[in-house]
Design an enzyme around this catalytic site. Structure first.
Site, PDB file in Angstrom:
ATOM      1  N   TRP A  68      46.320  70.899  46.094  1.00  8.01           N
ATOM      2  CA  TRP A  68      45.581  71.810  46.977  1.00  8.01           C
ATOM      3  C   TRP A  68      46.352  73.104  47.232  1.00  8.01           C
ATOM      4  O   TRP A  68      45.814  74.033  47.826  1.00  8.01           O
ATOM      5  CB  TRP A  68      45.271  71.127  48.301  1.00  8.01           C
ATOM      6  CG  TRP A  68      44.328  69.954  48.205  1.00  8.01           C
ATOM      7  CD1 TRP A  68      43.802  69.403  47.050  1.00  8.01           C
ATOM      8  CD2 TRP A  68      43.773  69.190  49.288  1.00  8.01           C
ATOM      9  NE1 TRP A  68      42.976  68.361  47.369  1.00  8.01           N
ATOM     10  CE2 TRP A  68      42.934  68.193  48.728  1.00  8.01           C
ATOM     11  CE3 TRP A  68      43.914  69.248  50.676  1.00  8.01           C
ATOM     12  CZ2 TRP A  68      42.237  67.276  49.525  1.00  8.01           C
ATOM     13  CZ3 TRP A  68      43.231  68.323  51.461  1.00  8.01           C
ATOM     14  CH2 TRP A  68      42.394  67.362  50.890  1.00  8.01           C
ATOM     15  N   LYS A  69      47.613  73.131  46.863  1.00  7.94           N
ATOM     16  CA  LYS A  69      48.478  74.299  47.113  1.00  7.94           C
ATOM     17  C   LYS A  69      48.427  74.683  48.600  1.00  7.94           C
ATOM     18  O   LYS A  69      48.262  73.805  49.446  1.00  7.94           O
ATOM     19  CB  LYS A  69      48.078  75.451  46.196  1.00  7.94           C
ATOM     20  CG  LYS A  69      48.035  75.006  44.728  1.00  7.94           C
ATOM     21  CD  LYS A  69      48.000  76.120  43.750  1.00  7.94           C
ATOM     22  CE  LYS A  69      47.963  75.538  42.342  1.00  7.94           C
ATOM     23  NZ  LYS A  69      48.051  76.529  41.298  1.00  7.94           N
ATOM     24  N   GLU A  94      51.852  72.237  32.363  1.00 13.09           N
ATOM     25  CA  GLU A  94      50.992  73.296  32.881  1.00 13.09           C
ATOM     26  C   GLU A  94      51.475  74.639  32.352  1.00 13.09           C
ATOM     27  O   GLU A  94      52.447  75.200  32.888  1.00 13.09           O
ATOM     28  CB  GLU A  94      51.051  73.334  34.414  1.00 13.09           C
ATOM     29  CG  GLU A  94      50.658  72.046  35.088  1.00 13.09           C
ATOM     30  CD  GLU A  94      50.258  72.272  36.545  1.00 13.09           C
ATOM     31  OE1 GLU A  94      49.105  72.010  36.869  1.00 13.09           O
ATOM     32  OE2 GLU A  94      51.088  72.738  37.334  1.00 13.09           O
ATOM     33  N   GLY A 112      45.338  78.979  37.279  1.00 11.44           N
ATOM     34  CA  GLY A 112      44.513  79.852  38.113  1.00 11.44           C
ATOM     35  C   GLY A 112      43.898  81.041  37.389  1.00 11.44           C
ATOM     36  O   GLY A 112      43.383  81.957  38.024  1.00 11.44           O
ATOM     37  N   SER A 168      43.812  75.525  34.933  1.00  7.24           N
ATOM     38  CA  SER A 168      42.381  75.840  34.784  1.00  7.24           C
ATOM     39  C   SER A 168      41.528  74.686  34.276  1.00  7.24           C
ATOM     40  O   SER A 168      40.588  74.907  33.514  1.00  7.24           O
ATOM     41  CB  SER A 168      42.202  77.089  33.908  1.00  7.24           C
ATOM     42  OG  SER A 168      42.759  78.210  34.554  1.00  7.24           O
ATOM     43  N   GLY A 205      44.205  72.334  40.238  1.00  6.27           N
ATOM     44  CA  GLY A 205      44.446  73.210  41.384  1.00  6.27           C
ATOM     45  C   GLY A 205      43.125  73.639  41.998  1.00  6.27           C
ATOM     46  O   GLY A 205      42.495  72.894  42.756  1.00  6.27           O
ATOM     47  N   GLY A 206      42.670  74.833  41.645  1.00  8.98           N
ATOM     48  CA  GLY A 206      41.459  75.431  42.224  1.00  8.98           C
ATOM     49  C   GLY A 206      40.278  74.477  42.324  1.00  8.98           C
ATOM     50  O   GLY A 206      39.633  74.370  43.372  1.00  8.98           O
TER      51      GLY A 206
HETATM   52  P1  PGA Z   1      44.620  75.537  38.535  1.00 13.40           P
HETATM   53  O1  PGA Z   1      46.071  75.084  39.042  1.00 13.40           O
HETATM   54  O2  PGA Z   1      43.839  74.296  38.233  1.00 13.40           O
HETATM   55  O3  PGA Z   1      44.041  76.324  39.686  1.00 13.40           O
HETATM   56  O4  PGA Z   1      44.823  76.380  37.324  1.00 13.40           O
HETATM   57  C1  PGA Z   1      46.735  73.999  38.476  1.00 13.40           C
HETATM   58  C2  PGA Z   1      48.098  73.826  39.120  1.00 13.40           C
HETATM   59  O5  PGA Z   1      48.761  74.831  39.385  1.00 13.40           O
HETATM   60  O6  PGA Z   1      48.540  72.689  39.372  1.00 13.40           O
END
Ligand code: PGA
Length: 254
Positions: A11-12, A168, A174, A214, A235-236
């Site tokens: 979730w950052k 990653e 992102g 992504s 992430g997102g």
């Molecule tokens: P993202 O991030 O899915 O938004 O690209 C992945 C992550 O940083 O773990």
């Protein structure tokens, strides 16, 4: 070799008490609907939400993880959180070495390795993140960079139960861009070979390698079907329960 798919949400720095709790409840409900899912689920909210999310996940099969930890058990480390504190809150996992921490906080392989050791000593599982920058990729250094990161960040205590590696590519995080499925498979196969060199073939064959960067409902089916991709770090798209679950359903559906 059967490796259980891990669908993990990072979730950052997102979520206040109310929306974070709601998101966790939605994910827990959706995972319940899957009955006995083929996959394992993990959410990694910010530290501030861990306690609330733990309560929201009660009775569900979704594991709780943190996004970082300190390498010490306790002591004079203002602002830091130790693996023991995370365990106390109900975490079973922690992400470490995410590229945003390597970049924004200058975290080295050596430091990430110490954090992994500390997580293992506390009985927690480490999700060790690695990946190349665009510049490194364009100069053909992807495998070299990943090799160095694995050699430097993965401790000798690592095994297939206490460690997951998340590949990653920094340029894919992102941005909506991803490597092609062929490229992802090639890199994951190379990563598995490096893990075999470091920890032995049997550990490498059992260790889960996640892809992150992504991942979204539209590309998940293809990426998660790859032989050496054992799950996703999202992430997102993990911030919307429907997207997170639609990614999961592409591999863990009924
Ligand atoms: P993202 O991030 O899915 O938004 O690209 C992945 C992550 O940083 O773990």
């Amino acid at each position: 070799m059967a490796r259980k798919i891990l669908i993990a949400g990072n979730w950052k720095m997102n979520g206040l008490l109310q929306d974070g709790t709601n998101l966790a409840k939605e994910v827990a409900n959706e995972v319940k609907k899957l009955g006995k899912p083929e996959c394992e689920f993990l959410v990694c909210p910010p530290f501030t939400l861990l306690d609330r999310v733990k309560k929201a996940l009660r009775g569900s099969k979704v594991a709780l993880g943190a996004q970082d930890c300190h390498m010490a058990e306790k002591g004079a480390h203002t602002g830091d959180i130790s693996p023991l504190m995370l365990k106390d809150l109900g975490c079973t996992y922690a992400l470490i070495g995410h590229s945003e921490r390597r970049t924004n906080h200058g975290e080295s392989n050596e430091l990430v390795c110490k954090k992994a050791l500390s997580l293992h000593a506390s009985g927690l599982k480490a999700v060790i993140c690695i990946g190349e920058t665009l510049e490194e990729r364009e100069s053909g250094k992807t495998i070299e960079v990943c090799t160095n990161q694995i050699m430097g960040s993965v401790p000798e205590t690592a095994n297939a139960t206490n460690t997951v590696i998340a590949y990653e590519p920094v340029w894919a995080i992102g941005t909506g861009k991803t490597p092609t499925a062929t490229e992802v498979q090639e890199t994951h196969a190379a990563i598995r070979k490096v893990v075999a060199k470091k920890l032995g073939k049997s550990v490498a064959n059992k260790m889960r390698l996640l892809y992150g960067g992504s991942v979204k409902p539209s590309n998940a089916t293809e990426l998660l079907a790859l032989e050496d991709v054992d799950g996703a770090l999202i992430g997102g798209a993990s911030l919307k329960a429907t997207d997170f679950m639609s990614i999961a359903q592409s591999v863990c559906g009924k």
